[in-house]
Design an enzyme around this catalytic site. Structure first.
Site, short mmCIF file in Angstrom:
data_model
loop_
_atom_site.label_atom_id
_atom_site.label_comp_id
_atom_site.label_asym_id
_atom_site.label_seq_id
_atom_site.Cartn_x
_atom_site.Cartn_y
_atom_site.Cartn_z
N GLY A 1 0.88 -1.17 0.00
CA GLY A 1 0.00 0.00 0.00
C GLY A 1 0.91 1.21 0.00
CD GLU A 2 2.59 5.56 -0.55
OE1 GLU A 2 2.26 5.03 -1.63
OE2 GLU A 2 3.74 5.96 -0.32
CB SER A 3 5.58 2.60 3.78
OG SER A 3 6.22 3.57 2.99
CB CYS B 1 5.13 -3.92 -1.47
SG CYS B 1 5.62 -2.75 -2.73
NE ARG C 1 8.49 5.19 0.79
CZ ARG C 1 7.78 6.29 0.92
NH1 ARG C 1 8.28 7.34 1.56
NH2 ARG C 1 6.57 6.37 0.43
NE ARG D 1 2.62 3.53 -6.39
CZ ARG D 1 2.40 3.62 -5.10
NH1 ARG D 1 3.21 4.31 -4.33
NH2 ARG D 1 1.36 3.02 -4.56
CG HIS E 1 2.22 -6.50 -4.37
ND1 HIS E 1 1.53 -5.95 -3.31
CD2 HIS E 1 3.04 -5.53 -4.82
CE1 HIS E 1 1.92 -4.71 -3.13
NE2 HIS E 1 2.84 -4.42 -4.04
CD GLU F 1 -0.40 -8.77 -2.11
OE1 GLU F 1 0.60 -9.52 -2.14
OE2 GLU F 1 -0.30 -7.52 -2.12
N1 GLN Z 1 5.84 2.90 -2.92
C1 GLN Z 1 5.11 2.44 -1.76
C2 GLN Z 1 5.74 2.98 -0.47
O1 GLN Z 1 6.74 3.59 -0.50
C3 GLN Z 1 5.03 0.94 -1.71
C4 GLN Z 1 4.25 0.41 -2.89
C5 GLN Z 1 3.53 -0.87 -2.64
O2 GLN Z 1 3.34 -1.30 -1.49
N2 GLN Z 1 3.06 -1.47 -3.71
O3 GLN Z 1 5.22 2.78 0.57
#
Ligand code: GLN
Length: 192
Positions: A48-50, A80, A107, A137, A172, A174
């Protein structure tokens, strides 16, 4: 039934729940509270987004208790963004989150959303067949301490690693129909 948690704040939560529910004997549980956390034998930190997941862990007062359980040996798998949350060091960033695993991560190492890609890869200790690796990403691991075992490299960059009860992947599983990594993690939970 073996209860395996998926941290339920943001990211590919439902996808992990769906993969876990296809494994016999596993009861997936979305974890948002301390009480939920007490019930599970291991936990997946989704992609997701850390920054967002890190903020919510803090806001919901879950950072300390989760860190403590991991340090006491509870199996954890960060995919991720989840891997970024677990890292002790993040390139070009002072802020870390759980900081439980002795790795340095970078990242968005492959670039932005348009640089996302899929690749087949062989990870012998996880699966006897090649498995699909999906990078979105994605971070990679710049270096690991001596107690961290590298599971996979793609083009010379480390993308999966394990240290004691901690598993991390840049990609991923999943988002694919392949259950090898989920089964591998479920076995870590069974042995705990
Ligand atoms: N770019 C995201 C981050 O820095 C990670 C991307 C992902 O979990 N698919 O958190």
């Amino acid at each position: 039934m073996l209860k395996v948690g998926v941290l339920g704040f943001q990211g590919s939560i439902e996808e992990h729940v769906c993969s876990l529910s296809k494994i016999e004997g596993v009861n997936p549980l979305v974890v948002k509270t301390k009480k939920d956390l007490e019930e599970v034998r291991g936990i997946i930190l989704p992609g997701g987004e850390s920054t967002t997941i890190g903020k919510l862990l803090h806001d919901f007062d879950m950072m300390g208790v989760l860190k403590e359980r991991i340090q006491k040996g509870m199996p954890v798998w960060g995919t991720c963004a989840g891997m970024i949350l677990m890292a002790k060091r993040i390139v070009n960033q002072d802020k870390t989150y759980l900081g439980v695993m002795n790795i340095t991560v970078k990242r968005n190492a492959y670039g932005g959303q348009l640089d996302s890609f899929k690749r087949m890869g062989s990870i012998p200790c996880v699966s006897s067949h090649e498995i699909p690796l999906v990078f979105i990403r994605a971070p990679w691991i710049e270096n690991v301490a001596s107690d961290v075992y590298v599971l996979s490299e793609v083009d010379g960059n480390i993308v999966a690693a394990k240290s004691k009860n901690m598993l991390v992947t840049s990609f991923h599983p999943e988002l694919t129909s392949d259950l090898s990594f989920h089964k591998y993690f479920v076995n870590m939970c069974k042995n705990y």
